[in-house]
Design a protein around this motif. Structure first.
Motif, PDB file in Angstrom:
ATOM      1  N   TRP A 151       0.485  15.171  -2.315  1.00 37.28           N
ATOM      2  CA  TRP A 151       0.744  13.906  -1.621  1.00 37.28           C
ATOM      3  C   TRP A 151       0.480  12.716  -2.547  1.00 37.28           C
ATOM      4  O   TRP A 151      -0.372  11.872  -2.291  1.00 37.28           O
ATOM      5  N   ASP A 152       1.218  12.677  -3.627  1.00 42.93           N
ATOM      6  CA  ASP A 152       1.107  11.573  -4.571  1.00 42.93           C
ATOM      7  C   ASP A 152       2.346  11.599  -5.454  1.00 42.93           C
ATOM      8  O   ASP A 152       3.155  12.529  -5.395  1.00 42.93           O
ATOM      9  N   ILE A 153       2.487  10.577  -6.278  1.00 42.19           N
ATOM     10  CA  ILE A 153       3.542  10.539  -7.284  1.00 42.19           C
ATOM     11  C   ILE A 153       2.903  10.944  -8.601  1.00 42.19           C
ATOM     12  O   ILE A 153       1.995  10.272  -9.091  1.00 42.19           O
ATOM     13  N   ARG A 154       3.372  12.048  -9.184  1.00 38.92           N
ATOM     14  CA  ARG A 154       2.742  12.595 -10.373  1.00 38.92           C
ATOM     15  C   ARG A 154       3.793  12.936 -11.428  1.00 38.92           C
ATOM     16  O   ARG A 154       4.903  13.356 -11.109  1.00 38.92           O
ATOM     17  N   ALA A 170       6.881   5.519   4.182  1.00 38.78           N
ATOM     18  CA  ALA A 170       7.005   5.888   5.594  1.00 38.78           C
ATOM     19  C   ALA A 170       6.607   7.340   5.828  1.00 38.78           C
ATOM     20  O   ALA A 170       5.911   7.659   6.801  1.00 38.78           O
ATOM     21  N   MET A 171       7.014   8.247   4.942  1.00 38.25           N
ATOM     22  CA  MET A 171       6.649   9.653   5.119  1.00 38.25           C
ATOM     23  C   MET A 171       5.154   9.873   4.973  1.00 38.25           C
ATOM     24  O   MET A 171       4.568  10.687   5.710  1.00 38.25           O
ATOM     25  N   GLN A 172       4.523   9.180   4.048  1.00 31.72           N
ATOM     26  CA  GLN A 172       3.072   9.326   3.902  1.00 31.72           C
ATOM     27  C   GLN A 172       2.355   8.895   5.168  1.00 31.72           C
ATOM     28  O   GLN A 172       1.446   9.577   5.652  1.00 31.72           O
ATOM     29  N   ILE A 173       2.765   7.760   5.714  1.00 29.97           N
ATOM     30  CA  ILE A 173       2.120   7.250   6.932  1.00 29.97           C
ATOM     31  C   ILE A 173       2.371   8.189   8.108  1.00 29.97           C
ATOM     32  O   ILE A 173       1.451   8.524   8.864  1.00 29.97           O
ATOM     33  N   LYS A 174       3.614   8.627   8.273  1.00 30.44           N
ATOM     34  CA  LYS A 174       3.935   9.535   9.379  1.00 30.44           C
ATOM     35  C   LYS A 174       3.176  10.851   9.235  1.00 30.44           C
ATOM     36  O   LYS A 174       2.676  11.400  10.232  1.00 30.44           O
ATOM     37  N   ALA A 175       3.062  11.356   8.015  1.00 32.22           N
ATOM     38  CA  ALA A 175       2.339  12.610   7.789  1.00 32.22           C
ATOM     39  C   ALA A 175       0.872  12.475   8.156  1.00 32.22           C
ATOM     40  O   ALA A 175       0.269  13.397   8.735  1.00 32.22           O
ATOM     41  N   ILE A 176       0.273  11.339   7.845  1.00 32.40           N
ATOM     42  CA  ILE A 176      -1.120  11.102   8.225  1.00 32.40           C
ATOM     43  C   ILE A 176      -1.252  11.025   9.734  1.00 32.40           C
ATOM     44  O   ILE A 176      -2.156  11.622  10.336  1.00 32.40           O
ATOM     45  N   ILE A 199     -12.174  -5.443   0.893  1.00 33.32           N
ATOM     46  CA  ILE A 199     -10.978  -4.603   0.893  1.00 33.32           C
ATOM     47  C   ILE A 199     -10.422  -4.477  -0.519  1.00 33.32           C
ATOM     48  O   ILE A 199     -10.139  -3.368  -1.006  1.00 33.32           O
ATOM     49  N   ALA A 200     -10.254  -5.592  -1.211  1.00 37.08           N
ATOM     50  CA  ALA A 200      -9.616  -5.585  -2.532  1.00 37.08           C
ATOM     51  C   ALA A 200     -10.414  -4.793  -3.559  1.00 37.08           C
ATOM     52  O   ALA A 200      -9.835  -4.162  -4.450  1.00 37.08           O
ATOM     53  N   ASP A 201     -11.748  -4.798  -3.442  1.00 34.81           N
ATOM     54  CA  ASP A 201     -12.569  -4.082  -4.416  1.00 34.81           C
ATOM     55  C   ASP A 201     -12.338  -2.576  -4.367  1.00 34.81           C
ATOM     56  O   ASP A 201     -12.576  -1.873  -5.366  1.00 34.81           O
ATOM     57  N   ARG A 202     -11.874  -2.075  -3.238  1.00 35.10           N
ATOM     58  CA  ARG A 202     -11.620  -0.634  -3.122  1.00 35.10           C
ATOM     59  C   ARG A 202     -10.213  -0.267  -3.596  1.00 35.10           C
ATOM     60  O   ARG A 202      -9.913   0.916  -3.772  1.00 35.10           O
ATOM     61  N   CYS A 203      -9.371  -1.267  -3.774  1.00 34.64           N
ATOM     62  CA  CYS A 203      -7.998  -1.017  -4.232  1.00 34.64           C
ATOM     63  C   CYS A 203      -7.952  -0.930  -5.754  1.00 34.64           C
ATOM     64  O   CYS A 203      -8.802  -1.474  -6.450  1.00 34.64           O
ATOM     65  N   PRO A 230      -1.024   6.265  -2.693  1.00 39.85           N
ATOM     66  CA  PRO A 230      -2.387   5.873  -2.327  1.00 39.85           C
ATOM     67  C   PRO A 230      -2.931   4.758  -3.213  1.00 39.85           C
ATOM     68  O   PRO A 230      -2.831   4.813  -4.444  1.00 39.85           O
ATOM     69  N   SER A 231      -3.489   3.746  -2.577  1.00 40.33           N
ATOM     70  CA  SER A 231      -3.878   2.519  -3.286  1.00 40.33           C
ATOM     71  C   SER A 231      -5.320   2.506  -3.755  1.00 40.33           C
ATOM     72  O   SER A 231      -5.718   1.614  -4.508  1.00 40.33           O
ATOM     73  N   GLY A 232      -6.102   3.473  -3.291  1.00 43.08           N
ATOM     74  CA  GLY A 232      -7.541   3.460  -3.547  1.00 43.08           C
ATOM     75  C   GLY A 232      -8.314   3.146  -2.287  1.00 43.08           C
ATOM     76  O   GLY A 232      -9.426   3.634  -2.090  1.00 43.08           O
TER      77      GLY A 232
END
Length: 614
Positions: A69-72, A602-608, A556-560, A578-580
């Protein structure tokens, strides 16, 4: 360091089985089918050690959510073996089938001298979805064809496919839940837009091309979405930009999800026309948009995996929502980079950032004004041209070289055969267009960039003679590397280059930048004094994370992660993946990238949401 890491030389010959140029006649279909069958058997056996029978030691595999579940981008058989060991049991690709017709049926290609491969698109299934990919096979000195560059990308989730084509909604009153007595289409839409009966599952901040495409994709998968935008109308993010702006990509490349531009649409779209299209798109796609709305307080509950966000609406009211996901879609760039210089407060003229430019005609009479534009990217050129056309004397300050490509020649060479009137279906073009590892795209672009330079030789020679410094990139790969790593450093020529060649717009080199301002001038680092009435700082934009910090705060931004440029594997940092920060997604890029990557967001969100991916 990163520039060197992602600069490769093709062909890259595997040590264990050197790639050779194949001279004997082969049937690409037979080669591709035999290899695909062999790969499927290896995957079905789950014997990772057998990967060496189908993949070269120096192979590449680019994967978008099919295996993990990522771009690799995985380079090298050892790393690929590890990747499959960790993920294959969860993905279980099966039912691999070649595309037997069309542009991407098995065929032989010679992308560069000395490298020949068999290429084909193929389709497959995984445990959770269906996907498509590209294979590129080369023959070793032992005569065996193996995978050299492979691509797999999930295209849809089983049981949660987009409601399009054969799955389109019925639309009749009898198909509405509870029947027409509970409201016709219009009455229900009014309630939906205001979220009177439910809260949105996803909040998208920004209703430009990224937000609109993503919302359309999510809603087609049955996910409730609210878009908010600070502007008065959908499309104002384009309407409010400088008066002469048009899109820099041709129409065939810039279609939006589900609703392509009409066949009589202009090649390049004026900004106000595009803004109107966005507004129409939002209405036709039944997207829920609150304009004149901004984010107030925002927090995330890790235990509940839920956001609490105050939305400040245009009527002065505040609505507190609890979405499961936030998609940040305010543009792939962040906050404007606005430098300041000693003596700037003493300058009697006007200084402003390029992002604030509307039109030279709106700032009073420009005739005879001395305008200095700092920066030679797209905006710097367009602003200098705008001032010249309104009677000003314009000079551009250039710190370092800029890549220049013509909108009338070179730009079409980039998309020839793929995104043009005679190209393949856009869904297939998007698969093929993203199928090569980005470092390989850079390497292959070197030859294309040379061809474009030859076709545009007259313009480029004229620019050099006029004192304009050209830069084709450290690896000579041209525009794509500059865009995907820097988001700038190039100009798509729509007329300003000829003005420079003709001496109508001046160029001043200043590799060390600006020293200071005086009351009536800008002084460069070498002491050159440039009298000016107006100084425009076309100095670009910061990381997209800076905008997230401004809107959502440090917690929020510090975790990204930082956004844009490339990670160690050669994939774009934090964007479309995934943004972090859990359930916080960065979505940005050109119209084409927004169309392509909105599917993956959209697929990542729907899958979650469906418990497929956590």
């Amino acid at each position: 360091m990163f520039a060197e890491r992602h600069t490769i030389k093709l062909p890259s010959a595997p040590k264990s089985a050197p790639i050779i140029q194949v001279k004997e006649q082969v049937s690409p279909k037979i080669v591709a089918q035999q290899w695909l069958t062999k790969l499927e058997n290896v995957l079905a056996s789950n014997n990772i050690a057998n990967l060496s029978t189908v993949m070269h030691q120096d192979s590449w595999w680019r994967d978008m959510f099919a295996i993990s579940w990522d771009i690799r981008t995985i380079h090298g058989l050892d790393k690929l073996s590890t990747y499959f060991s960790e993920n294959l049991i969860h993905a279980a690709p099966t039912n691999l089938k070649l595309r037997e017709t069309g542009k991407f049926a098995p065929n032989k290609q010679t992308p560069i001298d000395g490298l020949e491969w068999v290429e084909s698109m193929f389709d497959f299934e995984t445990k959770v979805g269906r996907g498509s990919g590209m294979l590129r096979l080369v023959q070793g000195s032992d005569g065996v064809w193996k995978g050299y560059m492979i691509y797999t990308a999930l295209q849809e989730l089983k049981g949660f496919e987009e409601n399009a084509g054969d799955r389109r909604p019925h639309g009749g009153n009898n198909s509405l839940e509870g029947g027409a007595i509970k409201g016709n289409w219009l009455e229900r839409r009014e309630r939906q837009k205001q979220f009177l009966d439910e809260e949105p599952t996803v909040l998208i901040v920004g209703a430009g091309q990224s937000g609109l495409n993503t919302a359309a994709r999510l809603q087609a998968m049955g996910v409730s979405v609210l878009l908010i935008d600070r502007n008065d109308r959908v499309g104002d993010n384009w309407r409010s930009r400088y008066r002469t702006l048009v899109t820099h990509d041709p129409v065939q490349y810039t279609h939006m999800a589900f609703l392509p531009f009409p066949s009589n649409w202009p090649l390049f779209t004026p900004k106000d026309k595009l803004g109107d299209w966005f507004e129409s798109y939002a209405s036709l796609m039944e997207l829920n948009v609150w304009t004149n709305s901004t984010v107030g307080a925002a927090s995330y509950d890790d235990a509940a995996s839920t956001w609490t966000i105050d939305i400040k609406k245009g009527d002065g009211s505040t609505r507190t929502l609890h979405p499961h996901h936030v998609v940040f879609a305010t543009g792939h760039a962040g906050e404007a980079k606005i430098p300041t210089f000693p003596g700037q407060s003493d300058f009697k003229g006007t200084v402003y950032h390029g992002s604030q430019h509307a039109d030279a005609s709106l700032s009073g009479d420009s005739h005879g004004k001395k305008v200095v534009v700092v920066g030679t990217g797209n905006s710097g050129h367009d602003i200098a041209q705008n001032y010249y056309e309104n009677g000003a004397s314009a000079t551009m300050i250039q710190r370092r070289g800029t890549y220049v490509i013509g909108a009338d020649i070179g730009l079409f060479m980039l998309h020839e055969g793929m995104y043009d009137e005679h190209g393949p279906p856009i869904e297939d073009a998007d698969i093929a267009g993203q199928s090569l590892p980005i470092p390989a795209q850079f390497a292959l672009n070197v030859g294309l960039t040379e061809k474009i330079a030859e076709a545009e030789k007259k313009t480029l020679d004229g620019l050099t003679k006029a004192g304009f410094k050209l830069d084709f990139g450290d690896d000579k790969s041209g525009i794509y590397r500059k865009y995907i790593t820097r988001g700038g450093g190039y100009y798509i020529n729509v007329g300003c280059s000829q003005l420079i060649i003709d001496g109508k717009i001046k160029v001043q080199q200043s590799p060390n930048g600006i020293s200071h301002f005086e009351s009536d001038a800008l002084v460069l680092a070498d002491g050159t004094r440039m009298e000016a009435d107006i100084v425009v700082l076309a100095t670009g934009f910061d990381n997209m994370r800076t905008s997230a910090r401004k809107i959502f705060g440090d917690t929020i931004a510090d975790r990204c992660k930082d956004v844009w440029d490339l990670d160690e594997e050669g994939e774009v940092n934090a964007m479309w993946r995934p943004s972090g920060h859990p359930r916080f997604w960065f979505m940005g890029g050109s119209l084409a990238l927004a169309r392509t990557y909105s599917r993956f967001i959209a697929m990542q969100i729907k899958a979650i949401e469906e418990g497929i991916y956590r």
